[in-house]
Motif scaffolding. Structure first.
Motif, PDB file in Angstrom:
ATOM      1  N   TYR A 231      -4.449   4.109   9.726  1.00 38.69           N
ATOM      2  CA  TYR A 231      -3.377   5.097   9.842  1.00 38.69           C
ATOM      3  C   TYR A 231      -3.984   6.452  10.163  1.00 38.69           C
ATOM      4  CZ  TYR A 231       0.619   8.054   8.843  1.00 38.69           C
ATOM      5  OH  TYR A 231       1.631   8.975   8.956  1.00 38.69           O
ATOM      6  N   GLU A 233      -2.907  10.179  12.359  1.00 32.75           N
ATOM      7  CA  GLU A 233      -1.734  10.878  12.868  1.00 32.75           C
ATOM      8  C   GLU A 233      -1.502  10.565  14.344  1.00 32.75           C
ATOM      9  OE1 GLU A 233       0.292  12.404  11.084  1.00 32.75           O
ATOM     10  OE2 GLU A 233      -0.777  12.824   9.238  1.00 32.75           O
ATOM     11  N   GLN A 242       4.237   2.840  12.556  1.00 31.32           N
ATOM     12  CA  GLN A 242       3.254   3.319  11.598  1.00 31.32           C
ATOM     13  C   GLN A 242       3.718   3.038  10.178  1.00 31.32           C
ATOM     14  OE1 GLN A 242       2.097   7.347  12.206  1.00 31.32           O
ATOM     15  NE2 GLN A 242       0.737   6.808  13.883  1.00 31.32           N
ATOM     16  N   ARG A 243       2.756   2.712   9.312  1.00 33.95           N
ATOM     17  CA  ARG A 243       3.063   2.415   7.909  1.00 33.95           C
ATOM     18  C   ARG A 243       2.421   3.462   7.026  1.00 33.95           C
ATOM     19  NH1 ARG A 243       1.297  -3.413   9.291  1.00 33.95           N
ATOM     20  NH2 ARG A 243      -0.706  -2.447   8.924  1.00 33.95           N
ATOM     21  N   ARG A 244       2.976   3.649   5.872  1.00 37.95           N
ATOM     22  CA  ARG A 244       2.396   4.621   4.939  1.00 37.95           C
ATOM     23  C   ARG A 244       1.125   4.038   4.335  1.00 37.95           C
ATOM     24  NH1 ARG A 244       3.146   3.596  -0.537  1.00 37.95           N
ATOM     25  NH2 ARG A 244       4.524   1.873  -1.059  1.00 37.95           N
ATOM     26  N   ALA A 245       0.243   4.917   3.897  1.00 36.80           N
ATOM     27  CA  ALA A 245      -0.947   4.472   3.189  1.00 36.80           C
ATOM     28  C   ALA A 245      -0.551   3.843   1.859  1.00 36.80           C
ATOM     29  CB  ALA A 245      -1.882   5.664   2.958  1.00 36.80           C
TER      30      ALA A 245
END
Length: 258
Positions: A231, A233, A242-245
């Motif tokens: 991940y 930017e 995109q996935r969150r951490a």
């Protein structure tokens, strides 16, 4: 004076930002003083530089990879779209106004002066400058007064490495087609290629790599694997996948409306 290397891509989201961050981190770990740079960026994702200006978030992340605090010189021109025809123009960290596409096209000579000024400062202060291109260098409708890709590379006389995303398919056509649309001097400036986001058995890809090197006379410097959970930017567009951490403390969710 620093060595300058430019990373361009066959398209937006080919992996230019990630490659610049990765190379910057690798050289930083080897004790090389390296700085990231992107002449012109189009993104709504922005960050505050240590010298108080607004810059593209990708260059802030790349600066972190290089062990540096982000400065306005790393992202001298930032375009923040306000519609499909207009954008706010930010130069050296500060807004200079909102411009339509034709107005900005006329402004490019002024923007190029700011770009070259920033590059000169970075080149004087570091051993290497890693430059990220924008979109594709083969956008023939944008070639005149280009400051983002080959226009910049030719102005500072630096080599270029071309990144192509194999996950989207058609990677050999991406590379050969891009070369075909460049001028002779631009084509000669391409030092070689990086294939990004490969999954599977590399031996199945090898005949294609051999063909590509014979066809173009240029080397494939490496094949980068698909990395689950990576991940960084995003730039240039909204990245819907995109996935969150995993360790994120909270999540902000924004609906993407028409």
């Amino acid at each position: 004076m620093a060595e300058t290397l430019m990373i361009q891509g066959t398209a937006s989201d080919a992996g230019k930002s990630t490659v610049v961050a990765g190379l910057g981190r690798a050289w930083h770990r080897r004790g090389v003083a390296v700085a990231p740079f992107k002449p012109q960026n189009m993104a709504l994702n922005s960050a505050v530089s240590v010298d108080g200006g607004e810059i593209a978030r990708a260059q802030a992340v790349q600066a972190q990879a290089c062990g540096l605090a982000p400065t306005i010189d790393m992202s001298p021109v930032l375009l923040k779209p306000s519609s499909d025809r207009d954008a706010q123009v930010i130069v050296h960290g500060h807004a200079v106004g909102s411009m339509a596409a034709d107005g900005y096209h006329a402004y490019k000579r002024t923007a190029m002066a700011a770009v070259l000024e920033s590059h000169a400062r970075l080149a004087a202060g570091y051993e290497r400058v890693l430059v990220e291109g924008a979109g594709s260098p083969a956008e023939i409708n944008l070639r005149e007064n280009d400051i983002a890709n080959m226009g910049f590379a030719e102005a500072v006389d630096c080599p270029v490495v071309l990144v192509a995303d194999i996950d989207k398919g058609g990677v050999f056509a991406q590379i050969v087609g891009t070369l075909a649309l460049l001028s002779d001097t631009e084509r000669a400036r391409i030092a070689g290629f990086i294939i990004n986001r490969f999954r599977g058995d590399i031996e199945l890809l090898r005949p294609g790599l051999d063909w590509l090197e014979r066809k173009t006379g240029k080397p494939v410097f490496g094949v980068l694997p698909w990395i689950d959970g990576l991940y960084l930017e995003a730039e240039d567009a909204i990245a819907l996948d995109q996935r969150r951490a995993d360790d994120a403390a909270f999540v902000v969710q924004v609906p993407v409306l028409p």
